[in-house]
Design a protein around this motif. Structure first.
Motif, short mmCIF file in Angstrom:
data_model
loop_
_atom_site.label_atom_id
_atom_site.label_comp_id
_atom_site.label_asym_id
_atom_site.label_seq_id
_atom_site.Cartn_x
_atom_site.Cartn_y
_atom_site.Cartn_z
N TRP A 13 42.31 -2.07 31.03
CA TRP A 13 43.42 -1.35 30.80
C TRP A 13 44.13 -2.09 29.40
CZ3 TRP A 13 47.70 -0.89 35.49
CH2 TRP A 13 47.12 0.03 36.43
N GLU A 14 43.29 -1.88 28.61
CA GLU A 14 43.80 -2.40 27.37
C GLU A 14 44.86 -1.68 26.62
OE1 GLU A 14 41.80 -2.28 23.18
OE2 GLU A 14 40.43 -3.86 24.31
N ALA A 15 44.82 -0.51 26.86
CA ALA A 15 45.80 0.44 25.82
C ALA A 15 47.16 0.13 26.41
CB ALA A 15 45.38 1.83 25.89
N GLU A 16 47.15 0.02 27.85
CA GLU A 16 48.32 -0.22 28.72
C GLU A 16 48.84 -1.53 28.43
OE1 GLU A 16 45.58 1.32 29.94
OE2 GLU A 16 46.01 3.07 30.67
N GLY A 17 47.76 -2.29 28.24
CA GLY A 17 48.40 -3.69 28.10
C GLY A 17 49.03 -4.01 26.80
N LEU A 18 48.53 -3.40 25.74
CA LEU A 18 49.10 -3.46 24.32
C LEU A 18 50.36 -2.70 24.30
CD1 LEU A 18 45.88 -3.03 22.17
CD2 LEU A 18 47.27 -4.86 22.35
N GLU A 19 50.62 -1.76 24.98
CA GLU A 19 51.79 -0.83 24.85
C GLU A 19 52.88 -1.82 25.51
OE1 GLU A 19 52.95 2.05 23.46
OE2 GLU A 19 50.95 2.14 22.47
N ALA A 20 52.49 -2.50 26.95
CA ALA A 20 53.47 -3.32 27.49
C ALA A 20 53.83 -4.48 26.72
CB ALA A 20 52.81 -3.54 28.83
N TYR A 21 52.81 -5.07 26.04
CA TYR A 21 53.09 -6.34 25.43
C TYR A 21 54.05 -6.08 23.96
CZ TYR A 21 52.34 -11.02 23.77
OH TYR A 21 52.61 -12.37 23.54
N ALA A 22 53.74 -4.78 23.34
CA ALA A 22 54.46 -4.45 22.34
C ALA A 22 56.23 -4.23 22.68
CB ALA A 22 53.97 -3.05 21.75
N SER A 23 56.29 -3.40 24.04
CA SER A 23 57.70 -3.51 24.39
C SER A 23 58.49 -4.89 24.63
CB SER A 23 57.46 -2.53 25.71
OG SER A 23 57.18 -1.30 25.69
N PHE A 24 57.33 -5.68 25.25
CA PHE A 24 57.95 -6.95 25.64
C PHE A 24 58.41 -7.71 23.87
CE2 PHE A 24 56.44 -11.33 25.47
CZ PHE A 24 57.82 -12.07 26.28
N VAL A 25 57.37 -7.90 23.13
CA VAL A 25 57.91 -8.48 21.92
C VAL A 25 58.91 -7.68 21.08
CG1 VAL A 25 55.68 -9.43 21.69
CG2 VAL A 25 56.30 -7.28 20.68
N VAL A 26 59.34 -6.48 21.19
CA VAL A 26 60.29 -5.77 20.67
C VAL A 26 61.51 -6.20 21.21
CG1 VAL A 26 61.29 -3.40 20.38
CG2 VAL A 26 58.76 -3.61 19.80
N ASP A 27 61.60 -6.24 22.28
CA ASP A 27 62.95 -6.95 22.87
C ASP A 27 63.34 -8.37 22.65
OD1 ASP A 27 63.19 -4.64 24.30
OD2 ASP A 27 62.29 -5.41 26.33
N LEU A 28 62.31 -9.05 22.00
CA LEU A 28 62.46 -10.28 21.46
C LEU A 28 63.17 -10.35 20.03
CD1 LEU A 28 59.29 -12.11 22.50
CD2 LEU A 28 61.32 -12.08 23.65
N VAL A 29 63.25 -9.21 19.32
CA VAL A 29 63.75 -8.96 17.93
C VAL A 29 65.09 -9.16 18.17
CG1 VAL A 29 64.08 -7.38 16.11
CG2 VAL A 29 61.84 -7.30 17.34
N GLN A 30 65.64 -10.19 17.19
CA GLN A 30 67.17 -10.79 17.20
C GLN A 30 67.90 -10.18 16.09
OE1 GLN A 30 67.14 -14.92 17.59
NE2 GLN A 30 66.01 -14.98 19.47
N VAL A 31 68.91 -9.45 16.34
CA VAL A 31 69.65 -8.84 15.42
C VAL A 31 71.03 -9.77 15.15
CG1 VAL A 31 70.90 -6.89 14.29
CG2 VAL A 31 68.74 -6.48 15.69
N ARG A 32 70.92 -10.73 14.42
CA ARG A 32 72.28 -11.60 14.10
C ARG A 32 73.16 -11.06 13.19
NH1 ARG A 32 67.95 -15.32 14.64
NH2 ARG A 32 67.92 -15.71 12.37
N THR A 33 74.26 -10.87 13.69
CA THR A 33 75.35 -10.48 12.54
C THR A 33 76.00 -11.65 11.83
OG1 THR A 33 75.74 -8.15 13.70
CG2 THR A 33 77.45 -9.16 12.31
N PRO A 34 75.98 -11.79 10.89
CA PRO A 34 76.82 -13.09 10.19
C PRO A 34 78.14 -13.12 10.66
CG PRO A 34 75.50 -11.72 8.44
CD PRO A 34 75.55 -10.86 9.74
N THR A 35 78.34 -14.22 11.30
CA THR A 35 79.57 -14.45 11.90
C THR A 35 80.73 -15.28 11.04
OG1 THR A 35 78.91 -16.54 13.04
CG2 THR A 35 78.63 -14.45 14.03
#
Length: 257
Positions: A13-35
């Protein structure tokens, strides 16, 4: 998540694993608005983009070893594609906000409508002491140029990081002080060719052509190329002409008295 990700290749399930992991790391992207700054600050949008790209760069750096170990060295590009898609979404929103907040369309129209005819007849002292209300302030143009430079430089630095990160380990040390960053080539800059295209030996340099194509075809890369060609160049030309025009006026006044 990482534990299950490691097991998926063992059950084909290599393709499925990569897609799942990609979705996981995308959720880690932090968008910090300068406060600590308002949108009127010249560093606001530069800081926002820097925070985004630094977040993505850290994700690539931290998770590449896991992907390389369990899926293969060439599979990280799939994860990077998803991260670039997320970058495209946020960069588009950020630049749209920048254009609206800075009234870029109006300023570009003013730039295109302005003309510089440096003739002695035009330079009378009464004209020198007063500035037309509709004339663009050079200081304002200079601030916009600094913003464009700051945002664009962060993007191209990020692209350079991606290319060097995906090179073979034995090659990285040599390329850190090397010649040309391959990703600085854009759709409107055919003359800026990378060493991958020019030098047959570069095919063995560890640079992945697929990654170059992925980065250069991304919406963000096209946005920043457009930013330089359609925004920076005419504004820089306007700024230089304005400065030369003012110098000419001052010289003409001094010589006429």
């Amino acid at each position: 998540m990482t534990r299950y990700f490691k097991l998926l290749p063992t059950i084909s399930w290599e393709a499925e694993g990569l897609e799942a992991y990609a979705s996981f790391v995308v959720d880690l992207v932090q968008v910090r608005t300068p406060t600590s700054a308002k949108t009127s600050s010249p560093l606001y949008f530069v800081t926002a983009l820097t925070a985004l790209l630094e977040s993505v760069a850290m994700i690539v750096d931290h998770h590449q070893l896991v992907v390389d170990k369990h899926y293969g060295a060439d599979k990280m590009i799939i994860i990077i594609k998803h991260l670039l898609d997320e970058c495209d979404r946020i960069v588009r929103l950020t630049l749209d906000s920048w254009r609206e907040d800075r009234s870029i369309k109006r300023k570009l129209l003013d730039v295109s409508n302005s003309s510089f005819s440096i003739t002695p007849a035009r330079k009378q002292s009464s004209q020198v002491l007063s500035q037309d209300d509709d004339e663009l302030d050079p200081c304002e143009i200079d601030k916009l140029l600094s913003e464009i430079t700051g945002m664009s430089s962060q993007w191209y630095l990020f692209c350079k990081f991606l290319v060097e990160q995906m090179q073979d380990g034995d090659i990285k040390e040599d390329t850190q002080s090397s010649q040309v960053t391959p990703v600085l080539r854009g759709p409107n800059h055919e003359g800026h060719q990378s060493h991958v295209d020019d030098d047959p030996d570069a095919q063995d340099s560890g640079i992945q052509p697929d990654l170059l194509q992925l980065v250069e075809s991304s919406h963000s890369h096209q946005e920043f190329n457009e930013l330089l060609v359609s925004y920076y160049v005419p504004m820089e030309t306007q700024y230089i002409c304005t400065i030369i025009d003012k110098v000419f006026v001052l010289v003409h006044i001094n010589t006429s008295h």
